[in-house]
Scaffold this motif. Structure first.
Motif, mmCIF file in Angstrom:
data_model
loop_
_atom_site.group_PDB
_atom_site.id
_atom_site.type_symbol
_atom_site.label_atom_id
_atom_site.label_comp_id
_atom_site.label_asym_id
_atom_site.label_seq_id
_atom_site.Cartn_x
_atom_site.Cartn_y
_atom_site.Cartn_z
ATOM 1 N N LYS A 1 13.541 86.801 57.851
ATOM 2 C CA LYS A 1 13.264 86.894 59.281
ATOM 3 C C LYS A 1 12.486 85.689 59.780
ATOM 4 O O LYS A 1 12.738 85.204 60.876
ATOM 5 C CB LYS A 1 12.447 88.164 59.563
ATOM 6 C CG LYS A 1 13.182 89.453 59.388
ATOM 7 C CD LYS A 1 14.246 89.681 60.462
ATOM 8 C CE LYS A 1 13.620 89.826 61.831
ATOM 9 N NZ LYS A 1 14.657 90.095 62.872
ATOM 10 N N ILE A 2 11.540 85.219 58.947
ATOM 11 C CA ILE A 2 10.627 84.184 59.432
ATOM 12 C C ILE A 2 11.317 82.835 59.598
ATOM 13 O O ILE A 2 11.158 82.168 60.627
ATOM 14 C CB ILE A 2 9.412 84.058 58.483
ATOM 15 C CG1 ILE A 2 8.532 85.302 58.616
ATOM 16 C CG2 ILE A 2 8.603 82.801 58.797
ATOM 17 C CD1 ILE A 2 7.366 85.342 57.643
ATOM 18 N N ILE A 3 12.090 82.414 58.587
ATOM 19 C CA ILE A 3 12.721 81.090 58.682
ATOM 20 C C ILE A 3 13.701 81.009 59.851
ATOM 21 O O ILE A 3 13.619 80.082 60.668
ATOM 22 C CB ILE A 3 13.397 80.710 57.347
ATOM 23 C CG1 ILE A 3 12.325 80.493 56.273
ATOM 24 C CG2 ILE A 3 14.245 79.452 57.510
ATOM 25 C CD1 ILE A 3 12.863 80.153 54.909
ATOM 26 N N PRO A 4 14.635 81.985 59.987
ATOM 27 C CA PRO A 4 15.476 81.945 61.203
ATOM 28 C C PRO A 4 14.636 82.079 62.474
ATOM 29 O O PRO A 4 14.971 81.488 63.499
ATOM 30 C CB PRO A 4 16.408 83.152 61.035
ATOM 31 C CG PRO A 4 16.434 83.425 59.576
ATOM 32 C CD PRO A 4 15.061 83.078 59.093
ATOM 33 N N GLY A 5 13.539 82.859 62.379
ATOM 34 C CA GLY A 5 12.672 83.005 63.544
ATOM 35 C C GLY A 5 12.040 81.687 63.942
ATOM 36 O O GLY A 5 11.974 81.345 65.128
ATOM 37 N N ILE A 6 11.562 80.943 62.936
ATOM 38 C CA ILE A 6 10.994 79.620 63.217
ATOM 39 C C ILE A 6 12.061 78.699 63.805
ATOM 40 O O ILE A 6 11.810 77.941 64.754
ATOM 41 C CB ILE A 6 10.394 79.005 61.939
ATOM 42 C CG1 ILE A 6 9.158 79.798 61.497
ATOM 43 C CG2 ILE A 6 10.030 77.541 62.156
ATOM 44 C CD1 ILE A 6 8.590 79.363 60.169
ATOM 45 N N SER A 7 13.272 78.786 63.261
ATOM 46 C CA SER A 7 14.375 77.980 63.784
ATOM 47 C C SER A 7 14.653 78.326 65.239
ATOM 48 O O SER A 7 14.846 77.438 66.082
ATOM 49 C CB SER A 7 15.640 78.208 62.941
ATOM 50 O OG SER A 7 15.434 77.801 61.608
ATOM 51 N N ARG A 8 14.665 79.637 65.530
ATOM 52 C CA ARG A 8 14.920 80.050 66.907
ATOM 53 C C ARG A 8 13.784 79.617 67.829
ATOM 54 O O ARG A 8 14.023 79.224 68.975
ATOM 55 C CB ARG A 8 15.125 81.570 66.971
ATOM 56 C CG ARG A 8 16.473 82.018 66.446
ATOM 57 C CD ARG A 8 16.732 83.475 66.774
ATOM 58 N NE ARG A 8 15.879 84.370 66.010
ATOM 59 C CZ ARG A 8 16.193 84.880 64.835
ATOM 60 N NH1 ARG A 8 17.365 84.580 64.264
ATOM 61 N NH2 ARG A 8 15.375 85.706 64.207
ATOM 62 N N ILE A 9 12.546 79.691 67.322
ATOM 63 C CA ILE A 9 11.408 79.260 68.139
ATOM 64 C C ILE A 9 11.542 77.796 68.530
ATOM 65 O O ILE A 9 11.315 77.415 69.685
ATOM 66 C CB ILE A 9 10.077 79.504 67.383
ATOM 67 C CG1 ILE A 9 9.734 80.991 67.418
ATOM 68 C CG2 ILE A 9 8.935 78.691 67.992
ATOM 69 C CD1 ILE A 9 8.519 81.356 66.600
ATOM 70 N N GLU B 1 9.681 86.311 68.911
ATOM 71 C CA GLU B 1 9.781 85.760 67.553
ATOM 72 C C GLU B 1 8.405 85.386 67.010
ATOM 73 O O GLU B 1 8.109 85.604 65.833
ATOM 74 C CB GLU B 1 10.689 84.528 67.559
ATOM 75 C CG GLU B 1 12.146 84.802 67.912
ATOM 76 C CD GLU B 1 12.879 85.553 66.817
ATOM 77 O OE1 GLU B 1 12.352 85.662 65.692
ATOM 78 O OE2 GLU B 1 13.982 86.049 67.089
ATOM 79 N N LEU B 2 7.581 84.834 67.884
ATOM 80 C CA LEU B 2 6.254 84.399 67.461
ATOM 81 C C LEU B 2 5.395 85.593 67.025
ATOM 82 O O LEU B 2 4.702 85.536 65.997
ATOM 83 C CB LEU B 2 5.566 83.658 68.613
ATOM 84 C CG LEU B 2 4.317 82.838 68.274
ATOM 85 C CD1 LEU B 2 4.648 81.757 67.251
ATOM 86 C CD2 LEU B 2 3.735 82.223 69.529
#
Length: 571
Positions: A305-313, A160-161
């Motif tokens: 992609k980024i906001i859910p990605g940040i959430s998943r991170i 994700e990062l």
């Protein structure tokens, strides 16, 4: 996080490190595919909005230089096809990357479980008996799963990062001011939240793991003491102790989950705040909003992609911190894994004659300064029956354990046919049959409890059933030797369990038989029959009996008393 990666470097095997590097590469490729789709999307939106000025765009000029036949109308069509194919291809790459991640992390779980189980089952008996069974159970079943989840989350976090960095980098190229301001704001908030929650999550995670171990221990104690609990009506007391540990698990899990969720909720809303604030700000200072539409549209797609990605991170990071204590437990144990080359499946032929000699055997427990046995010398000739008697705690069972090879003498040696048994443990194990005072039976059939991982032989089974006075009992059962005995033989009487233990020992066709209070749970009539069986077996094997009942040892060739660390022959 750096410490986690250093710990992984210690835990992973050479092959697993190669697999991890491959997972790293496929993760990078998957992230690059995500960014490529975003770039095509930006070009597609820009082409639609600026269709009249399409020929002045850089991508169009590059494309027409390569393919001169491309017209403005064809340009949009080509981009549409590229975008459609890219999305499908990205999906396959993403699937493959995640599959490799899951395969790698599950493979690590398998390896960790095997290593920890080996460390337990191949460890010295003296070390095994020091460890609480609940701690062993938690390590092998819980800590391995937690470490597997941690590794899987580390890989997913990295994936994700990389996606976020590549997408953000592309967006910075397209519109530096918009992305840098919003990105720096989000990063600053993330670092603040990370610093705020990391330490409490680790603290509550350690408390949670300790509480899980306590609940397992309480459950084991409840199961082992169930008869006494029912007799003394102690249900409420045991329940109170068990539920106290369960409450600790619940409370600390709520705290870790809540803290882990905080960054996710916070960052989702802060990211959108910065985005819309910037749009308003740029409009107020006179920027052309129409010109920003491709950037904003692409940013919106990226944010998908980024906001859910940040959430998943943030979720991955919280879980990693939550399971760091489990990884540390694994690491502490991993470094001490027993790597003995045990010839577990090798079978040696039964010795026709067994002669045992104890030479100046001394023993003390590692946590004690007192010598339990002092320079014990003893000879047991072939086909002799020897009895050990003495007060409780005198060292009779410990001496038997040393002869069996379970415990190493502090000094001296046990020789069998002039071989030191410490140098030939598997050979000696193949010569020995052992009947303890308390027989452990698995929740399986009588047949499997007697065979106990030996190959089934019908003639041998019939023989040992008769020798152990079980033949008539087995024939009275509707399912015979296929009858399931229940957990720890709960469906059998004490005498029946003891006779199954004797049959199990005889099924090995041992040359040396040790009976440690093996007839203590039998009635007088059955004991007499078993003593007759033992007397009959003396002509075929060497026997060592530990007993308090004098009737059990009447026919023994010699009787020795164990006291004050010494051994003396009584008759």
């Amino acid at each position: 996080m750096i410490q986690v990666l250093q710990n992984l470097k210690i835990i992973l095997t050479k092959k697993q490190k190669k697999d991890a590097f491959f997972v790293f590469l496929i993760t990078l490729f998957s992230a690059a595919c995500e960014t490529a789709v975003l770039a095509v999307m930006y070009a597609f939106i820009s082409g639609i909005i600026s269709f009249e000025n399409l020929e002045s765009t850089r991508l169009y000029r590059i494309l027409t230089n390569v393919f001169p036949f491309v017209e403005p109308q064809n340009y949009i069509q080509i981009l549409s096809i590229i975008l459609a194919v890219s999305c499908i291809g990205k999906g396959f790459v993403s699937y493959y990357a995640n599959r490799k991640n899951y395969k790698f992390s599950n493979g690590l779980y398998y390896t960790l479980s095997e290593k920890l189980y080996n460390n337990f089952i191949y460890n010295d008996y003296d070390e095994i008996v020091k460890i609480n069974s609940a701690v062993i159970l938690k390590s092998i079943t819980q800590d391995t799963v937690n470490t597997y989840i941690l590794v899987r989350n580390v890989i997913s976090l990295f994936q994700e990062l990389v996606i976020i960095i590549l997408m953000a980098g592309y967006l910075v190229i397209q519109s530096p001011s918009v992305i840098l301001i919003s990105g720096l704001g989000c990063i600053g908030m993330f670092l603040c939240m990370k610093k705020a929650v990391t330490s409490p999550i680790k603290k509550y995670s350690e408390r949670r793991l300790n509480a899980i171990a306590d609940s397992i221990k309480n459950m084991n104690q409840t199961n082992g003491s169930i008869k006494m609990i029912k007799i003394n009506h102690l249900e409420a007391d045991f329940k109170r102790e068990f539920m106290s540990s369960v409450k600790n698990v619940k409370d600390n899990t709520v705290k870790t989950d809540t803290l882990g969720m905080l960054p996710k909720v916070f960052l989702e809303n802060v990211s959108m705040f910065f985005l819309f604030f910037l749009v308003a700000f740029l409009s107020m200072i006179g920027n052309n909003i129409i010109g920003l539409i491709p950037v904003l549209a692409t940013l919106g797609m990226a944010m998908y992609k980024i906001i859910p990605g940040i959430s998943r991170i943030t979720t991955y990071y919280a879980q990693i911190m939550q399971y760091v204590p489990s990884m540390q437990i694994i690491l502490d144990t991993y470094g001490h894994c027993n790597s003995k080359d045990i010839e577990q499946n090798r079978k040696y032929a039964r010795e026709q004659k067994i002669a045992i000699e104890l030479q100046n055997v001394a023993f003390k427990f590692t946590d004690s300064d007192k010598m339990l046995l002092k320079n014990v010398n003893l000879k047991i000739n072939e086909n002799q029956s020897i009895a050990l008697i003495g007060e409780t705690g005198a060292g009779k069972t410990t001496l038997a354990d040393i002869i069996l090879g379970l415990r190493k003498p502090s000094s001296g040696a046990v020789l069998v046919n002039k071989k030191n048994i410490q140098n030939f443990p598997v050979w000696w194990a193949n010569q020995v049959g052992y009947v303890p005072q308390f027989i452990y039976l698995t929740d399986d059939s009588i047949k499997n409890n007697i065979c106990f991982y030996e190959m089934y032989d019908e003639k041998k089974m019939i023989s040992v059933l008769k020798d152990a006075q079980l033949w008539d009992f087995i024939n009275s059962l509707p399912q015979g030797i296929e009858t399931v005995v229940g957990e720890q033989g709960v469906r059998l009487s004490g005498g029946q369990k003891q006779r199954i233990g004797i049959a199990r020992a005889l099924y090995k066709d041992p040359a040396f038989l040790v009976l440690d209070e093996a007839t203590s749970a039998l009635d007088n009539e059955t004991e007499s029959a078993i003593v007759e069986t033992i007397d009959y077996l003396k002509s075929k094997l060497t026997v060592l009996i530990i007993a308090h009942r004098l009737s059990t040892i009447e026919t023994c060739d010699h009787v020795y008393r164990v006291f004050d660390g010494k051994i003396e022959r009584e008759r």
